[in-house]
Design a protein around this motif. Structure first.
Motif, mmCIF file in Angstrom:
data_model
loop_
_atom_site.group_PDB
_atom_site.id
_atom_site.type_symbol
_atom_site.label_atom_id
_atom_site.label_comp_id
_atom_site.label_asym_id
_atom_site.label_seq_id
_atom_site.Cartn_x
_atom_site.Cartn_y
_atom_site.Cartn_z
ATOM 1 N N LYS A 246 20.944 8.853 34.013
ATOM 2 C CA LYS A 246 20.335 9.196 32.713
ATOM 3 C C LYS A 246 21.162 10.240 31.958
ATOM 4 O O LYS A 246 21.071 10.335 30.747
ATOM 5 C CB LYS A 246 18.877 9.625 32.869
ATOM 6 C CG LYS A 246 18.633 10.792 33.779
ATOM 7 C CD LYS A 246 17.125 11.074 33.795
ATOM 8 C CE LYS A 246 16.717 12.137 34.779
ATOM 9 N NZ LYS A 246 17.255 11.993 36.125
ATOM 10 N N PHE A 249 22.919 8.287 29.278
ATOM 11 C CA PHE A 249 22.172 7.312 28.454
ATOM 12 C C PHE A 249 22.512 7.425 26.967
ATOM 13 O O PHE A 249 22.478 6.443 26.252
ATOM 14 C CB PHE A 249 20.645 7.484 28.646
ATOM 15 C CG PHE A 249 20.128 6.774 29.887
ATOM 16 C CD1 PHE A 249 20.973 6.204 30.807
ATOM 17 C CD2 PHE A 249 18.757 6.680 30.112
ATOM 18 C CE1 PHE A 249 20.499 5.552 31.950
ATOM 19 C CE2 PHE A 249 18.257 6.025 31.245
ATOM 20 C CZ PHE A 249 19.138 5.475 32.162
ATOM 21 N N ASP A 250 22.824 8.624 26.494
ATOM 22 C CA ASP A 250 23.065 8.801 25.049
ATOM 23 C C ASP A 250 24.537 8.771 24.668
ATOM 24 O O ASP A 250 24.903 9.138 23.559
ATOM 25 C CB ASP A 250 22.449 10.128 24.583
ATOM 26 C CG ASP A 250 20.944 10.101 24.769
ATOM 27 O OD1 ASP A 250 20.362 9.000 24.642
ATOM 28 O OD2 ASP A 250 20.360 11.165 25.083
ATOM 29 N N LYS A 251 25.400 8.353 25.567
ATOM 30 C CA LYS A 251 26.842 8.317 25.284
ATOM 31 C C LYS A 251 27.133 7.402 24.107
ATOM 32 O O LYS A 251 26.572 6.314 23.998
ATOM 33 C CB LYS A 251 27.587 7.767 26.503
ATOM 34 C CG LYS A 251 28.048 8.847 27.432
ATOM 35 C CD LYS A 251 29.376 9.388 26.972
ATOM 36 C CE LYS A 251 29.759 10.609 27.796
ATOM 37 N NZ LYS A 251 30.817 11.396 27.218
ATOM 38 N N ASP A 252 28.036 7.836 23.220
ATOM 39 C CA ASP A 252 28.317 6.961 22.080
ATOM 40 C C ASP A 252 29.587 6.130 22.279
ATOM 41 O O ASP A 252 30.233 5.739 21.331
ATOM 42 C CB ASP A 252 28.357 7.761 20.764
ATOM 43 C CG ASP A 252 29.285 8.941 20.883
ATOM 44 O OD1 ASP A 252 29.980 9.028 21.917
ATOM 45 O OD2 ASP A 252 29.320 9.762 19.944
ATOM 46 N N PRO A 269 20.180 1.489 29.457
ATOM 47 C CA PRO A 269 20.396 1.060 28.072
ATOM 48 C C PRO A 269 20.876 -0.393 28.040
ATOM 49 O O PRO A 269 21.716 -0.786 28.861
ATOM 50 C CB PRO A 269 21.489 2.004 27.570
ATOM 51 C CG PRO A 269 21.396 3.207 28.449
ATOM 52 C CD PRO A 269 20.928 2.717 29.778
#
Ligand code: AMP
Ligand code: MG
Length: 327
Positions: A246, A249-252, A269
């Motif tokens: 987690k 999870f927000d990796k671009d 994701p």
């Protein structure tokens, strides 16, 4: 340079290229090798050029008979003979005193030579037909992951070698275990699918008495500060427990995940590319092919599950840590 693509059933053509002093990429059970006659120093120099390999990094000599062993090595220690008799043909390289006639380029000037008798059937036929020991590192450009199937070998070496012999996908998928016997001490220089435990047992030693230290896990250092090995184009980061995922999870960037089947969290994701493996042997077999596949899928970050450092896990952890730049 035009590269001949040779089907496995025409391997005598590949052997003829070796005898003429050419370079041939060939399948083995570990990874595809980039071979030249070990007794042709001019051909061996070309291996280093084709790979962009530093000349102080010695080559492993591939043999397919006991007679060929005696052509490249002398004064073979009893422990080495025992390991050879137990694990050859197979994914084990032994560092032995070099035969004086073997060209220095093969061993980068060292008094020792690394020797291996591969088990892959095409490799053995190719070596026997070539009629000479074949010096061969992995068939990748230096620093990149080793090719473990024909497509990878082609994409790494097309135009750089005279021929590529088509064969099966590598069964092991990781480079050989390397064992040396310098100064009367048995030492594992590189872990592989023949495990520390198997080597210790064969020699009647306690595995803890076999010198090999798993490189300590450290923080990833800045890219570019240190030479990395086995590295795909994507950044590689390692995790042990699925719960750690987690954090990313927000990796671009596009994320690729390499994970054991039983360890896949449900809430990943949907954009992630997920490659699952049935067990650690399966993971080892497809490790480099997975790096290649995730690079092709344009992943910017590969998250790879790290095994416990025993058995085949020691070899996997070693390659993963190098590809992540953490050792
Ligand atoms: P590869 O690039 O997979 O062919 O692996 C070759 C590796 O074998 C080298 O990078 C060395 O670490 C090791 N090696 C080969 N020859 C010797 C030797 N004479 N002494 C110690 N290590 C060797
Ligand atoms: Mg290599």
């Amino acid at each position: 340079m035009k590269t001949l693509l040779i089907p496995a059933d025409q391997l005598s053509e590949a052997a003829a290229v070796i005898r003429r002093g050419g370079l041939v990429v060939f399948p083995t059970e570990t990874v595809y090798g980039l071979g030249a006659s070990a007794f042709n120093p001019v051909a061996c120099v070309r291996i280093f050029t084709a790979k962009g390999r530093p000349s102080d990094n010695p080559l492993i000599v591939h043999i397919a008979s006991w007679e060929q062993l005696d052509q490249v090595a002398v004064n073979i220690p009893a422990e080495a003979r025992k390991l050879a008799e137990t694990f050859w043909p197979g994914p084990l390289s032994l560092v032995l005193p070099k035969h004086p006639d073997l060209p220095e380029i093969v061993t980068s000037g060292l008094p020792t030579v690394a020797v291996r008798w591969p088990s892959n059937v095409e490799a053995q036929k190719f070596l026997l037909e070539s009629g000479v020991p074949v010096a061969a590192p992995s068939a990748n450009v230096s620093g990149a992951p080793s090719p473990t199937n024909f497509e990878m070998a082609k994409s790494a070496m097309l135009g750089r070698v005279e021929a590529i012999l088509q064969g099966d996908d590598a069964e092991v998928g990781l480079e050989s275990t390397i064992v040396s016997f310098a100064n009367g001490e048995v030492k594992v220089l590189r872990p592989g699918s023949i495990t520390l435990e198997q080597i210790a047992q064969t020699l009647g030693l306690d595995p803890n008495d076999l010198p090999y230290q798993v490189p300590q896990e450290g923080r990833p250092i800045s890219p570019g500060l240190k030479y990395t090995h086995y590295k795909p184009a994507a950044e590689v980061q390692l995790f042990r427990e699925p719960g750690e995922l987690k954090n990313w999870f927000d990796k671009d960037v596009k994320v690729g995940l390499m994970v054991l089947e039983g360890s896949v969290p449900e809430d990943l994701p949907s954009t992630w590319e997920v490659l699952k493996f049935s067990d650690w042997d399966d993971y080892a077999r497809y490790l480099y092919a997975s790096f290649h596949e995730l690079d092709q899928l344009c992943c910017g970050l590969i998250l790879a599950q790290l095994p416990a450092a025993s058995g085949i896990g020691l070899a996997i952890a070693n390659r993963l840590q190098k590809s992540a730049g953490t050792v």
